[in-house]
Write a protein that holds these residues in place. Structure first.
Motif, PDB file in Angstrom:
ATOM      1  N   LEU A   1     -45.064 -44.856 -21.689  1.00 38.90           N
ATOM      2  CA  LEU A   1     -45.187 -43.495 -21.299  1.00 38.90           C
ATOM      3  C   LEU A   1     -44.013 -42.696 -21.194  1.00 38.90           C
ATOM      4  CD1 LEU A   1     -48.697 -43.518 -19.454  1.00 38.90           C
ATOM      5  CD2 LEU A   1     -48.389 -43.495 -22.101  1.00 38.90           C
ATOM      6  N   GLY A   2     -42.771 -43.257 -21.409  1.00 39.48           N
ATOM      7  CA  GLY A   2     -41.563 -42.592 -20.962  1.00 39.48           C
ATOM      8  C   GLY A   2     -41.321 -42.695 -19.361  1.00 39.48           C
ATOM      9  N   LEU A   3     -42.132 -43.586 -18.736  1.00 34.78           N
ATOM     10  CA  LEU A   3     -41.873 -43.535 -17.187  1.00 34.78           C
ATOM     11  C   LEU A   3     -40.824 -44.345 -16.797  1.00 34.78           C
ATOM     12  CD1 LEU A   3     -45.683 -44.112 -16.177  1.00 34.78           C
ATOM     13  CD2 LEU A   3     -44.475 -41.947 -16.338  1.00 34.78           C
ATOM     14  N   THR A   4     -40.329 -44.111 -15.719  1.00 38.27           N
ATOM     15  CA  THR A   4     -39.219 -45.055 -14.951  1.00 38.27           C
ATOM     16  C   THR A   4     -39.731 -45.508 -13.958  1.00 38.27           C
ATOM     17  OG1 THR A   4     -37.277 -43.386 -15.751  1.00 38.27           O
ATOM     18  CG2 THR A   4     -36.959 -44.943 -14.224  1.00 38.27           C
ATOM     19  N   PRO A   5     -40.170 -46.672 -13.931  1.00 36.97           N
ATOM     20  CA  PRO A   5     -41.202 -47.268 -12.539  1.00 36.97           C
ATOM     21  C   PRO A   5     -40.733 -47.201 -11.395  1.00 36.97           C
ATOM     22  CG  PRO A   5     -41.483 -48.769 -14.551  1.00 36.97           C
ATOM     23  CD  PRO A   5     -40.185 -47.754 -14.826  1.00 36.97           C
ATOM     24  N   SER A   6     -39.472 -47.531 -11.193  1.00 39.50           N
ATOM     25  CA  SER A   6     -38.487 -47.228  -9.923  1.00 39.50           C
ATOM     26  C   SER A   6     -38.457 -46.189  -9.206  1.00 39.50           C
ATOM     27  CB  SER A   6     -37.392 -48.309 -10.135  1.00 39.50           C
ATOM     28  OG  SER A   6     -36.387 -47.777 -11.050  1.00 39.50           O
ATOM     29  N   ASP A   7     -38.617 -45.299 -10.318  1.00 39.31           N
ATOM     30  CA  ASP A   7     -38.314 -43.706  -9.766  1.00 39.31           C
ATOM     31  C   ASP A   7     -39.209 -42.852 -10.695  1.00 39.31           C
ATOM     32  OD1 ASP A   7     -37.394 -41.282  -8.662  1.00 39.31           O
ATOM     33  OD2 ASP A   7     -35.576 -41.364  -9.705  1.00 39.31           O
ATOM     34  N   PRO A   8     -40.497 -42.731 -10.355  1.00 36.62           N
ATOM     35  CA  PRO A   8     -41.594 -42.396 -10.857  1.00 36.62           C
ATOM     36  C   PRO A   8     -41.333 -40.794 -11.081  1.00 36.62           C
ATOM     37  CG  PRO A   8     -42.571 -43.025  -8.961  1.00 36.62           C
ATOM     38  CD  PRO A   8     -41.194 -43.500  -9.150  1.00 36.62           C
ATOM     39  N   ALA A   9     -40.932 -40.232 -10.160  1.00 38.93           N
ATOM     40  CA  ALA A   9     -40.587 -38.879 -10.235  1.00 38.93           C
ATOM     41  C   ALA A   9     -39.654 -38.144 -11.320  1.00 38.93           C
ATOM     42  CB  ALA A   9     -40.304 -38.043  -8.760  1.00 38.93           C
ATOM     43  N   ALA A  10     -38.753 -39.167 -11.629  1.00 41.49           N
ATOM     44  CA  ALA A  10     -37.709 -38.716 -12.525  1.00 41.49           C
ATOM     45  C   ALA A  10     -38.061 -38.297 -13.819  1.00 41.49           C
ATOM     46  CB  ALA A  10     -36.536 -40.010 -12.631  1.00 41.49           C
ATOM     47  N   ARG A  11     -39.038 -38.859 -14.427  1.00 42.55           N
ATOM     48  CA  ARG A  11     -39.315 -38.289 -15.715  1.00 42.55           C
ATOM     49  C   ARG A  11     -40.951 -38.955 -16.065  1.00 42.55           C
ATOM     50  NH1 ARG A  11     -37.628 -41.633 -20.442  1.00 42.55           N
ATOM     51  NH2 ARG A  11     -36.784 -43.772 -19.685  1.00 42.55           N
ATOM     52  N   GLY A  12     -41.405 -38.343 -16.945  1.00 46.39           N
ATOM     53  CA  GLY A  12     -42.601 -38.827 -17.539  1.00 46.39           C
ATOM     54  C   GLY A  12     -43.997 -38.238 -16.665  1.00 46.39           C
ATOM     55  N   PHE A  13     -43.533 -37.761 -15.580  1.00 44.45           N
ATOM     56  CA  PHE A  13     -44.810 -37.007 -14.852  1.00 44.45           C
ATOM     57  C   PHE A  13     -44.614 -35.655 -14.956  1.00 44.45           C
ATOM     58  CE2 PHE A  13     -45.996 -41.223 -13.087  1.00 44.45           C
ATOM     59  CZ  PHE A  13     -47.381 -41.073 -13.282  1.00 44.45           C
ATOM     60  N   ARG A  14     -45.652 -34.817 -14.859  1.00 44.08           N
ATOM     61  CA  ARG A  14     -45.617 -33.421 -14.400  1.00 44.08           C
ATOM     62  C   ARG A  14     -46.384 -33.242 -13.098  1.00 44.08           C
ATOM     63  NH1 ARG A  14     -47.427 -32.129 -19.970  1.00 44.08           N
ATOM     64  NH2 ARG A  14     -45.777 -31.560 -21.099  1.00 44.08           N
ATOM     65  N   GLY A  15     -45.740 -32.537 -12.144  1.00 48.88           N
ATOM     66  CA  GLY A  15     -46.497 -32.298 -10.874  1.00 48.88           C
ATOM     67  C   GLY A  15     -46.126 -33.482  -9.886  1.00 48.88           C
ATOM     68  N   LEU A  16     -45.234 -34.465 -10.246  1.00 47.57           N
ATOM     69  CA  LEU A  16     -44.856 -35.579  -9.259  1.00 47.57           C
ATOM     70  C   LEU A  16     -43.709 -35.131  -8.564  1.00 47.57           C
ATOM     71  CD1 LEU A  16     -46.161 -38.253  -8.036  1.00 47.57           C
ATOM     72  CD2 LEU A  16     -44.687 -39.434  -9.876  1.00 47.57           C
ATOM     73  N   ARG A  17     -43.496 -34.840  -7.198  1.00 47.69           N
ATOM     74  CA  ARG A  17     -42.652 -34.515  -6.741  1.00 47.69           C
ATOM     75  C   ARG A  17     -41.844 -35.733  -5.969  1.00 47.69           C
ATOM     76  NH1 ARG A  17     -45.311 -29.596  -2.685  1.00 47.69           N
ATOM     77  NH2 ARG A  17     -46.262 -28.681  -4.323  1.00 47.69           N
TER      78      ARG A  17
END
Length: 750
Positions: A361-377
């Motif tokens: 899903l394009g997530l960066t697990p160690s920095d989840p707010a970096a990319r792959g999420f909308r609305g995660l601060r």
């Protein structure tokens, strides 16, 4: 270790990157020996492995328990030692060994249990104990406790002044679903014990319980899987150089305090002790596979982290005498409710698919707010985890989760509830973690029905929690733990046979929860059957002992005139003799018609060694014999108070002619039992012998493999020796040879 048990063909799911591969030993880049490994996925997104206090390479100083880390199990970085002269435990003597670390995350900090082989608490030697140290970080600084968590122990019923100390070795922690913490410890001299420990993990409480018999097991490790508690423990000599036969066995129980029984229902505390084989050597380069831990990757597959020896390179050159035990890694398949390394294939020596790490899903697990999420601060930068994300309202991934079998893993912190949603509409799963209410709730909607299950949180605290959600078509599993080491303190299982997740973003909802290490992966597909084992084929030849031993059928090495044939049996009184070391005074009865090619040799043995009493080392069985210093012996044997089937190997191990003997344990013995040796030659010309035992002649336990050098001509024979007190007679009903095949499971090397 979470365990929905997905098997069979994979289903459509989120797209995944190309799978990396690794090759054993995984510690090769930084160490030649990294024994007794323990492992944890820390809150900073790295996996950290810890080892016992041996030199990393020849000529190095021992070091006081080593640390290494990896993100992908392919590339590793050495991180130093747990202790040095500044923080060594004050109650350990200066010469004490510090062995066998076990790492946990407990109430917001890292806790490391370890063995102290000699303490200052008694003026004598070898009063071993279990120590504990804590740290805010997986690399330290580590602060040892001022006293042992398990103090030195003397044998029950003996005078404490005699200082008959039990081996208080090899600790392993565990937290149950009710929040109760446990510690497992012990070794051959005294057995393996379980004790409750305090909520902070630093103090033993209550009376310990024996969970595995002495003189057979050590190096225990416990996980919870599908509602069962699995005690896994090593057996035999860890450190016999090229004849090391160390292996790992398993029993399970409905309670963390046992009783633990194997797949045949035999207890691990019985004199004829049970144990289902988890890993044993298979004929490739690796022998002595044992003292393990388990790691679960982001796809939910368990991996065995363990040490083993290269049979052609078993010693450190300097100082000589220390076995070279690098760290290995292999997948675990749960087949019919039992953990098996590579579905029974054993250690690998070819490239293998690496554990699945990271996320889709394009997530960066160690920095989840970096990319792959909308609305995660972006959340507060945490001293343990680094960059994190804060959920305020609803955050959703920018890509959809697809497929019906997925695994979500994330770390969560804070006292505000967090809700996780997979799917949409009626075809979705909602999981809610509520620290204030101390509840873990799972809700599944499919069709017109909604199913809900809830479990109370066994623990409360301020540290990070690891939430795992597995969805496998009609099954949902949610677990909350501190470290994802197979010991959740809350667990909910829900069966909804109509559930089929609909493609949708992963959604997180909360007012202030902090999350990190967010991973979404396709759920791993495990093998659902064991690899093939040799099967008995057509009869080649048989000696059923219906008449006297014919000179053209048999050859004696040191003839024993007391061995006779009567009533269809070879009756052979056990000799006060042996073949190991410099003894070489036992008789060996060799078949003159050992076949060529691939075959099985089988005998039926009657030998009642009783139970519990010490009869060292009375035994009888089969032998593959090239000479008194080059043989492999499969026998039913009395080893102190236990009765075991040992597949032992002796060979010349050093350039100056010194021999080495060690053995691998196979199945549970009985007064009447059947023994087999399967033989083949590999592409290099080596003779490979695999042992099997049975208590009824129908169900067989196939165990370890020993190799003989190319160009040799071992012969099959019978032995009966180890002591004549009390007087016992072994009865052999026959020796038969059958055709067979040696199934290709990538074990024997080419």
């Amino acid at each position: 270790m979470t365990g929905l048990g997905l098997v069979g063909a994979p289903v459509a799911a989120t797209a995944a990157p190309a799978r990396a591969t690794y090759e054993n030993p995984v510690s090769a880049s930084f160490a030649d020996t990294f024994a007794d490994p323990s492992i944890i996925e820390a809150k900073d997104g790295w996996w950290y492995a810890y080892s016992t206090a041996d030199p990393l390479r020849a000529g190095d100083e021992p070091g006081v328990m080593h640390i290494a880390r990896t993100r992908d199990f392919v590339s590793w970085q050495y991180q130093g030692t747990v202790f040095d002269e500044t923080n060594r435990p004050t109650w350990a003597t200066p010469t004490s060994g510090l062995w066998a670390p076990d790492v946990r995350y407990v109430d917001g900090r890292y806790v490391l249990y370890y063995t102290v082989t000699d303490t200052t608490l008694d003026p004598g030697d070898a009063d071993s104990a279990i120590g504990v140290a804590t740290s805010p970080s997986p690399t330290g600084p580590w602060t040892p406790s001022d006293a042992p968590v398990v103090a030195p122990r003397t044998r029950p019923g003996t005078d404490p002044a005699a200082r008959d100390f039990l081996w208080t070795f090899d600790p392993s922690g565990f937290t149950d679903v009710d929040g109760q913490r446990y510690l497992y410890f012990g070794s051959y001299n005294g057995g393996v014990w379980a004790t409750r420990v305090s909520e902070d993990g630093l103090t033993a409480t209550g009376e310990p319980t024996l969970v595995a018999i002495d003189n057979k097991f050590e190096g225990s490790y416990v996980v919870r899987h599908d509602g069962w508690y699995y005690l896994m423990a090593s057996s035999a000599n860890c450190c016999a150089g090229p004849t090391t036969g160390y292996s790992v066995f398993t029993g399970r129980s409905r309670s963390p305090m046992g009783p633990f029984v194997d797949e045949d229902g035999i207890s691990l505390t019985a004199s004829r002790a049970g144990g289902t084989i988890l890993v044993t050597q298979n004929g490739n380069r690796w022998i002595g596979a044992g003292h393990h831990a388990l790691a679960t990757d982001h796809a939910g597959r368990d991996f065995l982290v363990y040490h083993a020896l290269d049979r052609d390179d078993a010693w450190l050159e300097e100082p000589f005498g220390i076995t070279k035990r690098p760290m290995l890694l292999d997948r675990v398949d749960w087949v019919d409710g039992w953990p098996r390394t590579r579905a029974g294939a054993g250690p690998s020596d070819t490239p293998q698919p690496a554990p699945v790490t990271g996320s889709d899903l394009g997530l960066t697990p160690s920095d989840p707010a970096a990319r792959g999420f909308r609305g995660l601060r972006p959340g507060p930068r945490d001293i343990q985890s680094g960059a994190a994300g804060r959920v305020r309202g609803t955050a959703r991934t920018t890509q959809d989760v697809t497929g019906s079998s997925v695994r979500l893993r994330l770390d969560v912190r804070g006292d505000r509830p967090l809700e996780v949603r997979l799917g949409r509409g009626q075809d979705q799963v909602r999981v809610r973690v509520d620290e204030r209410a101390a509840r873990l709730t799972v809700r599944s909607g499919s069709g017109r029905s909604t199913l809900t299950r809830t479990d109370d949180l066994g623990l409360r605290g301020d540290g990070w929690r690891t939430l795992v959600v597995e969805v496998d078509r009609g099954g949902v599993l949610a677990q909350l733990s501190e470290d994802d080491l197979g010991d959740p303190f809350a667990e909910v299982r829900l069966t909804d046979r109509d559930l089929r997740l609909r493609s949708a973003p992963l959604r997180l909802r909360s007012t202030r929860a902090v999350v990190d290490n967010v991973s979404v992966r396709r759920l791993a597909v495990e093998a659902d059957r064991l690899v093939p084992v040799p099967q008995r084929g057509a009869l080649i030849r048989a000696e059923d002992f219906s008449g006297p031993l014919a000179d053209d059928d048999w050859t004696w090495v040191r003839r024993d005139a007391d061995a006779t044939v009567a009533s269809g049996q070879l009756r052979w009184p056990l000799q006060a003799a042996d073949l190991t070391g410099e003894s070489n005074n036992a008789g060996v009865l060799l078949s003159d018609r050992t076949p060529e090619g691939t075959w099985i040799a089988e005998t039926k043995l009657d030998l009642d060694l009783g139970e519990e009493t010490v009869r060292n080392f009375q035994q009888a069985g089969l032998v593959a014999y090239r000479g008194d210093d080059d043989f492999a012996r499969l026998s039913s044997v009395a080893i102190w108070n236990t009765r075991q089937t040992e597949f032992g190997r002796e060979l010349v191990a050093t350039s100056d002619g010194r021999t080495s003997y060690g053995g691998a344990i196979v199945g549970t013995p009985d007064a009447e039992m059947w023994l087999r040796l399967a033989h083949t030659t590999d592409a290099a010309g080596e003779h490979l012998y695999r042992a099997a035992t049975s208590r009824d002649g129908k169900a067989w336990t196939w165990g370890a493999v020993w190799a003989f050098a190319p160009g040799t001509s071992p012969r099959i024979g019978l032995v009966a020796h180890g002591g004549d007190t009390p007087a016992l007679t072994a009865g052999f009903d026959y020796l038969r040879f059958y055709r067979t095949t040696w199934p290709a499971v990538d074990g024997p090397r080419s």
